[in-house]
Design a protein around this motif. Structure first.
Motif, mmCIF file in Angstrom:
data_model
loop_
_atom_site.group_PDB
_atom_site.id
_atom_site.type_symbol
_atom_site.label_atom_id
_atom_site.label_comp_id
_atom_site.label_asym_id
_atom_site.label_seq_id
_atom_site.Cartn_x
_atom_site.Cartn_y
_atom_site.Cartn_z
ATOM 1 N N ASP A 52 1.617 -5.311 -2.393
ATOM 2 C CA ASP A 52 1.360 -4.538 -1.176
ATOM 3 C C ASP A 52 0.097 -3.686 -1.302
ATOM 4 O OD1 ASP A 52 3.595 -5.705 -0.093
ATOM 5 O OD2 ASP A 52 4.855 -3.902 -0.209
ATOM 6 N N ILE A 53 -0.184 -3.173 -2.503
ATOM 7 C CA ILE A 53 -1.414 -2.405 -2.722
ATOM 8 C C ILE A 53 -2.625 -3.287 -2.415
ATOM 9 C CG2 ILE A 53 -2.899 -1.435 -4.535
ATOM 10 C CD1 ILE A 53 -0.304 -0.220 -5.754
ATOM 11 N N THR A 54 -2.602 -4.504 -2.919
ATOM 12 C CA THR A 54 -3.714 -5.436 -2.678
ATOM 13 C C THR A 54 -3.879 -5.704 -1.184
ATOM 14 O OG1 THR A 54 -3.376 -6.464 -4.834
ATOM 15 C CG2 THR A 54 -4.593 -7.753 -3.200
ATOM 16 N N LEU A 55 -2.768 -5.964 -0.501
ATOM 17 C CA LEU A 55 -2.832 -6.229 0.939
ATOM 18 C C LEU A 55 -3.341 -5.010 1.709
ATOM 19 C CD1 LEU A 55 0.486 -8.221 1.525
ATOM 20 C CD2 LEU A 55 -1.849 -9.116 1.589
ATOM 21 N N LEU A 56 -2.839 -3.833 1.354
ATOM 22 C CA LEU A 56 -3.256 -2.630 2.070
ATOM 23 C C LEU A 56 -4.716 -2.286 1.822
ATOM 24 C CD1 LEU A 56 -0.062 -0.444 1.846
ATOM 25 C CD2 LEU A 56 -1.289 -1.070 3.930
ATOM 26 N N LYS A 57 -5.210 -2.500 0.625
ATOM 27 C CA LYS A 57 -6.642 -2.272 0.375
ATOM 28 C C LYS A 57 -7.479 -3.155 1.288
ATOM 29 C CE LYS A 57 -6.542 -0.729 -4.446
ATOM 30 N NZ LYS A 57 -6.871 -1.083 -5.841
ATOM 31 N N ARG A 58 -7.074 -4.415 1.403
ATOM 32 C CA ARG A 58 -7.806 -5.335 2.281
ATOM 33 C C ARG A 58 -7.664 -4.935 3.743
ATOM 34 N NH1 ARG A 58 -5.936 -10.897 -0.729
ATOM 35 N NH2 ARG A 58 -7.225 -10.617 -2.572
ATOM 36 N N ALA A 59 -6.466 -4.480 4.129
ATOM 37 C CA ALA A 59 -6.242 -4.068 5.519
ATOM 38 C C ALA A 59 -7.082 -2.846 5.866
ATOM 39 C CB ALA A 59 -4.761 -3.797 5.758
#
Length: 175
Positions: free
Chosen positions: A154-161
């Motif tokens: 989720d950290i990876t996804l949120l950084k991209r978001a």
């Protein structure tokens, strides 16, 4: 007298009647993570093998699916597409400050796991069969590791978001 069930009484029949072959193949593809043949997709989606193959090839062209092997042709969903789609949805549905706040929460949780287990990554945790460890303690550790891996994803996804949302805001400001 027995009651005959019609399409409206059978959810699978209703799904098959209400959706095109392409839509049913898409639904099945989204719901599976394993590779499968066009024949298997056809069975799951209640359609012909040729119809399944055509839909799968179209999904491959769209980047939603990928061909895992050429002969025999095996297909699977493209995880990159679904990560991209999730990032786009997060960036569209949430403002940048909310995304950043959630990211900070997850980064703190990640730091907490690192401190608790004394390692930088969930894969570095040794999960050995300790005879002194109870079943409940082992279960709790496995739950922690699962949550930690989810947190990392989720950290990876949120950084991209966040990057995507900021990029979209910059694009809108220029117009």
């Amino acid at each position: 007298m027995t009651k005959r069930s019609g399409p409206s009484d059978d959810p699978a029949a209703q799904w098959s009647a209400d959706r095109t072959t392409f839509q049913r193949i898409y639904d099945v593809l989204v719901g599976t993570t394993n590779t499968a043949s066009a024949q298997q997709f056809a069975e799951w989606a209640d359609c012909s093998e040729n119809g399944a193959r055509q839909a799968l090839e179209q999904l491959v062209e769209m980047g939603i699916a990928e061909r895992a092997t050429a002969r025999p042709a095996l297909y699977r969903r493209n995880p990159s597409y679904f990560r991209w789609k999730r990032v786009e949805t997060l960036a569209r549905e949430h403002n940048t400050s909310d995304l950043r706040a959630r990211l900070e929460e997850l980064l703190e949780a990640d730091q907490g796991f690192q401190e608790k287990y004394g390692v930088p990554d969930p894969d570095a945790v040794v999960v050995a069969d300790d005879p002194d460890e109870s079943h409940e303690e082992l279960h709790d550790r496995w739950e922690d590791l699962t949550e930690w891996r989810t947190t990392r994803r989720d950290i990876t996804l949120l950084k991209r978001a966040v990057q995507r949302a900021e990029s979209s805001n910059n694009d809108r400001a220029r117009v």
